[in-house]
Scaffold this active site. Structure first.
Site, mmCIF file in Angstrom:
data_model
loop_
_atom_site.group_PDB
_atom_site.id
_atom_site.type_symbol
_atom_site.label_atom_id
_atom_site.label_comp_id
_atom_site.label_asym_id
_atom_site.label_seq_id
_atom_site.Cartn_x
_atom_site.Cartn_y
_atom_site.Cartn_z
ATOM 1 N N LEU A 300 0.813 -1.211 0.000
ATOM 2 C CA LEU A 300 0.000 0.000 0.000
ATOM 3 C C LEU A 300 0.849 1.266 0.000
ATOM 4 C CD1 LEU A 300 -2.809 -0.945 2.560
ATOM 5 C CD2 LEU A 300 -2.848 -1.126 0.073
ATOM 6 N N PHE A 305 12.626 3.295 4.012
ATOM 7 C CA PHE A 305 12.838 2.019 4.692
ATOM 8 C C PHE A 305 11.520 1.413 5.201
ATOM 9 C CE2 PHE A 305 13.158 5.301 7.927
ATOM 10 C CZ PHE A 305 12.354 4.814 8.941
ATOM 11 N N ASP A 419 0.949 13.408 17.917
ATOM 12 C CA ASP A 419 1.145 13.542 16.459
ATOM 13 C C ASP A 419 -0.189 13.326 15.736
ATOM 14 O OD1 ASP A 419 2.194 13.857 13.968
ATOM 15 O OD2 ASP A 419 3.558 12.136 14.051
#
Length: 561
Positions: A300, A305, A419
């Site tokens: 997806l 990395f 966040d």
């Protein structure tokens, strides 16, 4: 006596004539009254409501002659991709009813004269009919244009009984939105095919416009320089940020009251503390699954990395799988596990909590999350034009409201997210949104994170002032980021403060500059965002209050449907 007899004989005839006139007047008044209460239906059919509001329902402005004032007073937004609006009506008087209709726009340069597919003066039919009004933008600039539609219905000419209905729309026009089909309109051809005598006028106009732009830029530069020297001044609005009152008066909102929005934060901002290694190991051991039970089906997302796959667990459960590539460093592996475990144990329908973890291969661990109904990343979904255009204001408010309950749940258990953004949410085919952790986000969305010289990538454009200055995170800093997330929902995930240098963010926030109101964002929703961006943490609303405000606004915009 004869005279008296003659007079007395005449009185019944006079009374009879007066009574006849009186009855005729009463009957006329009665027919007029019944006409205003049952002579007309005017509404939006389900297809029109679905296009504009995303709800399958009928919206009645006049039902059996009864006027819905609330529906009339509501300003319906018209998305940029909708080029016409329609109304359905029917006369219930057993005869056609005369009408006249007019359409006025607040900016004819951006939205030229709307055309109607019926005559401006005519008669409302006795059968159900739908008429439409074309709203084709010129494309010369982006703007919100107010459209006022006035309809006068004559119920009785003899008594001058006229019903006046006013409908308001807010059309969203984008830059260069005009398509080739508009060239078939002779009215527009007049503005495109200019004679040579008009060319000089066009050139002169362009020169004058350029001079005006230079003057405005110079003025803006002076204002900005003045703002840097002072902490007060007149509000300035640009394309993506504006100066707001960071201690906003609650009374300025159209429906939010001080009792609802009054801040109740009692906790002080606290510095972000990493998870203890012992706690992280305990969580991993409780969620460990066998790697052989996980099957990867499709990729997806992919970063430098980081990788996100769709897959299955035990061959019967759909999952999202986050992992890293073979060349990932030990620090990146540790971040994946640490951030992937941050919402451990969170049991709430609005939270995507970790399902399992595999560390059999220590270099490429797996973190599993439950997935249903084509679950995908919310930011990627919003950036897809074909998907974002289907999102309505009602659905945006619903998504924000659901996320506010999820964050309220986290805060009630002492968890601060740190966040909050669309990149850290997922959405399914039913537009159900869930909050997720931030694992791999720095790698998958590198443009959302910046390093300010402290070797730490941070979501600078989503952070509150105290988080930027002192790395202090709390429920209040989450409220700030949630306001930015709502702004993302309204702008199809545009980059906040796109033209502001990350190193200047602290200065801009301290001077009172905030994100500007998006074009398609109602004033009430932007008011809620602005409260999230109060300068002092104690003045920002909690998520319980945010949910109350969003729920009330949702009830307001769906009440008449």
């Amino acid at each position: 006596m004869a005279c008296l007899h003659s007079t007395s004989a005449a009185m019944p005839r006079t009374t009879a004539r007066m009574s006849g006139r009186l009855w005729r007047v009463l009957l006329l008044l009665l027919s007029t009254f019944s006409g205003c209460c049952g002579h007309l239906n005017l509404y939006l059919n389900p297809q029109e409501v679905m296009r504009l509001l995303g709800v399958s329902a009928e919206v009645y402005y006049v039902r059996d002659g009864h006027i819905n004032n609330y529906a009339l007073n509501f300003i319906v937004p018209v998305p940029a991709n909708v080029r016409d609006i329609s109304f359905t009506w029917q006369s219930l008087a057993g005869r056609t009813l005369p009408y006249s209709i007019s359409v006025v726009t607040s900016d004819q340069a951006v939205l030229p004269r709307p055309s109607i597919n019926i005559s401006q003066i005519g008669e409302i039919p006795t059968e159900v009919k739908t008429f439409s009004i074309s709203l084709k933008c010129s494309g010369i600039r982006a703007a919100e244009v107010d459209v006022t539609i006035s309809i006068e219905v004559i119920l009785n000419r003899a008594l001058n009984n006229v019903t006046h209905l006013v409908f308001r729309r807010k059309k969203i026009c984008l830059l260069a939105e005009e398509d080739e089909t508009n060239m078939d309109d002779p009215l527009l051809l007049e503005t495109v095919v200019q004679p040579q005598t008009g060319l000089i006028t066009l050139v002169v106009g362009c020169v004058l416009a350029l001079a005006l732009v230079l003057i405005l830029l110079l003025a803006a530069y002076c204002v900005r320089g003045s703002a840097k020297r002072q902490n007060h001044g007149q509000p300035m609005r640009t394309s993506s940020f504006q100066r707001l009152n960071t201690n906003p008066p609650c009374q300025s909102a159209s429906y939010i009251t001080p009792s609802i929005i009054a801040p109740i934060h009692t906790t002080l901002p606290r510095k972000m503390e990493p998870q203890q290694p012992e706690e992280l190991h305990r969580r991993i051991s409780e969620l460990t699954v066998e790697r052989c039970r996980v099957r990867l089906s499709s990729l997806l997302q992919e970063g430098t990395f980081g990788r996100v796959y769709r897959g299955s667990y035990n061959d019967n459960q759909d999952v999202l799988v986050k992992t890293v590539a073979q060349h990932a460093s030990q620090m990146q592996v540790s971040l994946l596990l640490q951030e992937g475990m941050s919402l451990y144990g969170a049991s709430h329908p609005g939270i995507l909590s970790v399902l399992g973890v595999s560390i059999e291969d220590h270099t490429t661990p797996f973190v599993l999350y439950p997935a249903m109904n084509n679950t995908r990343n919310l930011k990627i979904f919003l950036l897809d034009p074909s998907c974002a255009r289907t999102i309505t204001t009602i659905q945006i408010v619903m998504m924000a409201s659901n996320l506010s309950t999820a964050l309220s749940h986290l805060h009630s258990h002492g968890v601060v997210h740190k966040d909050i953004a669309t990149r850290n949410c997922v959405i399914d085919d039913q537009l159900r949104v869930k909050l997720s952790d931030s694992s791999l986000s720095r790698d998958l969305f590198p443009g959302d994170y910046n390093c300010l010289g402290d070797s730490e990538n941070r979501p600078v454009k989503w952070m509150s002032l105290e988080a930027l200055q002192h790395k202090q995170f709390s429920e209040a800093s989450d409220s700030w980021a949630f306001g930015v997330l709502m702004w993302e929902l309204c702008t199809s995930a545009k980059q906040p403060y796109a033209e502001v240098d990350p190193f200047e963010m602290e200065h801009y926030l301290r001077d009172g500059y905030r994100l500007a109101q998006p074009f398609n964002c109602p004033d009430e929703l932007f008011t809620i965002m602005a409260y999230c961006w109060a300068l002092l943490p104690a003045e920002r609303p909690s998520f319980i209050q945010l949910h109350a405000c969003l729920s009330e606004f949702y009830a307001q915009i769906t009440r008449y449907v």
